[in-house]
Design an enzyme around this catalytic site. Structure first.
Site, PDB file in Angstrom:
ATOM      1  N   ASP A 123      41.601  36.876  47.399  1.00  0.00           N
ATOM      2  CA  ASP A 123      41.917  35.656  47.203  1.00  0.00           C
ATOM      3  C   ASP A 123      42.864  35.391  48.343  1.00  0.00           C
ATOM      4  OD1 ASP A 123      44.167  37.046  46.157  1.00  0.00           O
ATOM      5  OD2 ASP A 123      44.885  35.121  45.440  1.00  0.00           O
ATOM      6  N   GLU A 190      46.218  37.409  43.872  1.00  0.00           N
ATOM      7  CA  GLU A 190      47.420  37.742  44.679  1.00  0.00           C
ATOM      8  C   GLU A 190      48.394  36.678  44.821  1.00  0.00           C
ATOM      9  OE1 GLU A 190      50.517  39.416  47.484  1.00  0.00           O
ATOM     10  OE2 GLU A 190      49.048  37.724  47.674  1.00  0.00           O
TER      11      GLU A 190
HETATM   12 ZN   LIG Z   1      48.609  38.766  50.990  1.00  0.00          ZN
END
Ligand SMILES: [Zn+2]
Length: 489
Positions: A123, A190
């Protein structure tokens, strides 16, 4: 008079001895740098950069607001992984978590070796609408212009996902079998904490009874011209990361009319508390990891800095003083205090019934959110203020990973083989990475990617004009390719 002269002479002798001691330590400071021969660079498939460009084009954005999550983009990334890497897809065991995070297992031939896990996240952070005109090339265009690949994720962190997949695909094509089992773990959230990605992957591995030799994540880079006093490239391997806690302060004294205010209003009380926190920063010190960094970089520094590095116990205060003078340096030597939200009042002639503020702390290893909370209460020392841990997110500082370990040494060796002449050092990661979720299943977590970071691109990831030279992308493939071999043979 004679006695005075004698005392003076003794003092002088002591001073000279002291200086001689410092100089002796400086001159005999051993270099922690190793030497390995550079390896012959492997050929990278010219198609690889097209694959990277295709990955950049897929808008796998972790949005601020969960409702804006674009599942189609993440579906497309699944397809991208499957179709672009047929060898990985057919030969490695794959498990998907919450539809979009992936764990690949590459079984090693020697079961007695503990597996190694390489992680990255697929992401990216959003691109602010108002910044779009400042992008030289579209953030999700994946354009390759003058041997540079443009777009969100080129540095953070599709380089990790694509770099690893390309290198494993390459190794599989050449029939390579690792001795050590290799895992690849790709999280899909993340940038918003990893609650649905890395958390699940780590939990699964734990349930399987897997204990890892080490985890390799993003974090450190090859820093160019960013370490004062060292001209050479410095590869910084994150061996610990700071914790994160937000403390909320609120005060609700009786409100009233602004024409007859009490001596202190809610805003006064709260403002005073914030001032106390700012005036009483957490004590500065050289944390163990930073001390290790000084050991590794010591022999590379010019004489005066080297003297400090060689005499940390006696001259550490100088290092602290210099560090404190810049925001980055300061973050290295203390738990930092940052008021981030301050709310109160709605009408100009009404005393607000409540005032609240959030203060964000980045915690040094060795301290904890509980010790931070205690210190905030002590410092503010005002019973009218409610003080508690709040915010949407919090994490304790990590354990400190070793430098005399198979993992660290393999990374150090690989850096020197692929990037000859580079200085290698452990360092403290100020921000947070997905690797924190793996603390239960390994002692050693290393945070490093082979991207080169310098003054021109340091603000580009999470900012504007994120881009990466094709040569660096190809070197990332070479780096992972060699590292996987180094850890698995
Ligand atoms: Zn990163």
């Amino acid at each position: 008079m004679k006695l005075f002269k004698k005392t003076l002479l003794i003092l002088l002798a002591v001073c000279l001895l002291f200086i001689a001691f410092l100089v002796f330590n400086t001159l005999t400071l051993k270099s922690k740098q190793l030497s390995f021969d550079a390896i012959e660079q492997i050929d990278v498939d010219p198609l690889s950069k097209t694959n990277f460009s295709n990955a950049i084009k897929i808008k796998t954005i972790s949005p601020e607001n969960a409702a804006d999550f674009d599942s189609l983009a993440f579906d497309n990334f699944n397809v991208f992984l499957q179709e672009t890497y047929p060898f990985v897809d057919s030969l490695l065991e794959e498990k998907t978590f919450n539809s979009y995070s992936h764990l690949y297992k590459w079984e090693g031939s020697d079961k007695s070796l503990k597996p190694a896990l390489f992680i990255a996240h697929l992401d990216v952070v959003p691109v602010a609408e108002e910044n779009l005109p400042n992008w030289k090339h579209a953030p999700f265009g994946g354009e390759i212009v003058n041997d540079t690949i443009w777009g969100r994720g080129t540095i953070d962190d599709k380089i990790g996902v694509v770099g690893l997949m390309e290198s494993v695909e390459l190794l599989l094509k050449s029939n390579y079998t690792p001795k050590r089992t290799i895992y690849l773990g790709f999280g899909h959230d993340e940038e918003i904490g990893g609650a649905n990605g890395a958390t699940f992957i780590a939990q699964y591995l734990k349930e399987q009874g897997v204990s890892l030799e080490f985890v390799m994540d993003e974090g450190g880079t090859i820093s160019q011209g960013l370490v004062p006093g060292i001209d050479k490239d410095v590869a910084l391997i994150g061996t610990a990361e700071k914790g994160f806690v937000t403390v909320e302060l609120s005060v609700a004294l009786e409100g009233g009319h602004s024409s007859q205010p009490d001596k202190e209003t809610n805003i006064d009380v709260l403002a005073n508390a914030i001032v106390k926190l700012k005036n009483n920063p957490f004590p500065a010190k050289i944390p163990e990891v930073v001390g290790k960094m000084l050991e590794y970089l010591g022999s590379e520094f010019p004489f005066t800095t080297r003297m400090v590095a060689a005499n940390q116990k006696l001259l550490g205060f100088l290092f602290i003083a210099v560090s404190e003078s810049s925001p980055q340096g300061n973050a290295n030597v203390r738990t930092t205090t940052a008021p981030t939200i301050f709310n109160s009042g709605v009408k100009e002639n009404v005393l607000p019934p409540v005032a609240n503020a959030s203060v964000n702390f980045r915690i040094l290893p060795g301290e904890s959110s509980t010790s931070v909370l205690e210190r905030v209460k002590e410092t503010v020392n005002d019973e009218r203020i409610k003080i508690e841990i709040g915010g949407n997110f919090g994490t304790e500082p990590s354990k400190i990973s070793g430098t005399e370990t198979m993992g660290f040494e393999a990374i150090q060796k690989t850096i020197l083989e692929v990037f000859p002449g580079t200085i290698v050092s452990p360092y403290l990661v100020i921000g947070g990475t997905d690797s924190r979720h793996y603390g239960d299943i390994t002692e050693d977590i290393y945070r490093f990617g082979s991207v080169k970071l310098h003054k021109q691109n340091i603000k580009s990831f999470h900012g504007i004009n994120e881009a990466l030279p094709v040569s660096e992308f190809e070197n990332a493939i070479r780096f992972y390719h060699q590292l996987i071999r180094n850890v698995s043979e």
